[in-house]
Write a protein that holds these residues in place. Structure first.
Motif, PDB file in Angstrom:
ATOM      1  N   ASN A 147       0.826  -1.209   0.000  1.00 10.66           N
ATOM      2  CA  ASN A 147       0.000   0.000   0.000  1.00 10.66           C
ATOM      3  C   ASN A 147       0.863   1.264   0.000  1.00 10.66           C
ATOM      4  O   ASN A 147       0.521   2.260  -0.648  1.00 10.66           O
ATOM      5  N   VAL A 148       1.981   1.213   0.725  1.00 12.29           N
ATOM      6  CA  VAL A 148       2.900   2.349   0.731  1.00 12.29           C
ATOM      7  C   VAL A 148       3.455   2.592  -0.672  1.00 12.29           C
ATOM      8  O   VAL A 148       3.514   3.736  -1.151  1.00 12.29           O
ATOM      9  N   LEU A 149       3.849   1.509  -1.342  1.00 14.37           N
ATOM     10  CA  LEU A 149       4.403   1.634  -2.691  1.00 14.37           C
ATOM     11  C   LEU A 149       3.352   2.156  -3.661  1.00 14.37           C
ATOM     12  O   LEU A 149       3.635   3.026  -4.494  1.00 14.37           O
ATOM     13  N   LYS A 150       2.131   1.645  -3.544  1.00 15.45           N
ATOM     14  CA  LYS A 150       1.054   2.120  -4.419  1.00 15.45           C
ATOM     15  C   LYS A 150       0.783   3.599  -4.189  1.00 15.45           C
ATOM     16  O   LYS A 150       0.524   4.350  -5.133  1.00 15.45           O
ATOM     17  N   LYS A 151       0.834   4.013  -2.930  1.00 16.82           N
ATOM     18  CA  LYS A 151       0.601   5.423  -2.616  1.00 16.82           C
ATOM     19  C   LYS A 151       1.659   6.294  -3.257  1.00 16.82           C
ATOM     20  O   LYS A 151       1.351   7.353  -3.836  1.00 16.82           O
ATOM     21  N   GLU A 152       2.920   5.886  -3.171  1.00 16.81           N
ATOM     22  CA  GLU A 152       3.994   6.687  -3.733  1.00 16.81           C
ATOM     23  C   GLU A 152       3.869   6.792  -5.247  1.00 16.81           C
ATOM     24  O   GLU A 152       4.078   7.864  -5.822  1.00 16.81           O
TER      25      GLU A 152
END
Length: 251
Positions: free
Chosen positions: A58-63
């Motif tokens: 989710n962190v990677l998708k957000k970035e």
């Protein structure tokens, strides 16, 4: 990291392609297995780390989404500049909007913003109002610049304000804000890089010790070792999540 930013807008849905979802999720699964082998010496223990890898995904998708949203914001400002040029030639608001959309889609055919702008021009030809189109545009994308332009346009239309000057002001203010945000992001990205290097160090040290001999072999295959490694894994995950929250500065 604050994951509540994932809104149900069209950018969140379209910024990440389906094949990218598959790749990111596959990397998350592989990471779970690697963490399981690293901390417990058995691949199936990776199921313990699934919540953590879901968080990382989710962190990677957000970035990725945030970076592409920045690009979409720039494309919207380019559209405003095109609309401004048409207005200066004496075209109406509606025709200027349509012309800007046609030129924008030529330059950025894969842009979500350009696609919405271009397709919404057909609604004007069906005698829908520009007010309604801008309202839907802003509501569907969640882009601050579009909402700002919509609100100011509606006020200017009622009060009889100079739309050309209004668009120029919006463009200048948005460009100034983008420049400030860019400088802040450069500083933040450096700190985030340092944070991620530090978070990787304990994990890499375990891998190094495992590959260098029998230094920590006694921690695998027995209950005492499982308890110790579980504590280490728990502290590592908490430290990583906490570090991400510290560097997650919203602009």
């Amino acid at each position: 990291m604050n994951l509540s930013m994932f809104r149900n807008d069209i950018f969140t849905k379209k910024c990440i392609k389906p094949y990218e979802h598959i790749i990111i999720c596959s990397v998350g699964c592989i990471l779970s297995v690697v963490l399981g082998i690293t901390f417990y010496d058995v691949w199936w223990s990776g199921v313990v780390f699934i919540p953590f890898t879901v968080y990382l995904v989710n962190v990677l998708k957000k970035e990725i989404t945030e970076k592409r949203k920045q690009k979409e914001r720039k494309i919207f400002l380019d559209g405003l500049e095109l609309m401004l040029l048409s207005l200066e030639t004496g075209l109406s608001d509606e025709n200027s909007y349509i012309n800007a959309g046609e030129k924008l889609i030529e330059v950025n055919p894969k842009s979500v913003t350009a696609q919405i702008w271009y397709s919404s021009g057909a609604r004007l030809l069906r005698n829908e109002t520009l007010d309604d189109i801008l309202y839907d545009f802003a509501d569907n994308t969640g882009m601050e610049e579009i909402s700002e332009f919509r609100d100011i346009y509606m006020i200017a239309k009622v009060s009889g304000g100079n739309l050309i000057e209004i668009i120029e002001t919006i463009i200048d203010r948005s460009n100034d804000r983008s420049e400030v945000e860019r400088e802040i992001r450069i500083i933040i990205s450096g700190k985030r890089f340092e944070e991620r290097i530090m978070c990787l160090m304990p994990f890499m040290m375990i891998i190094y010790l495992r590959s260098s001999g029998n230094f920590i072999n006694s921690l695998y295959g027995n209950i005492q070792g499982v308890i110790i490694m579980s504590i280490c894994a728990f502290v590592y995950v908490i430290a990583f999540v906490r570090a991400e929250k510290i560097v997650d500065i919203r602009l």
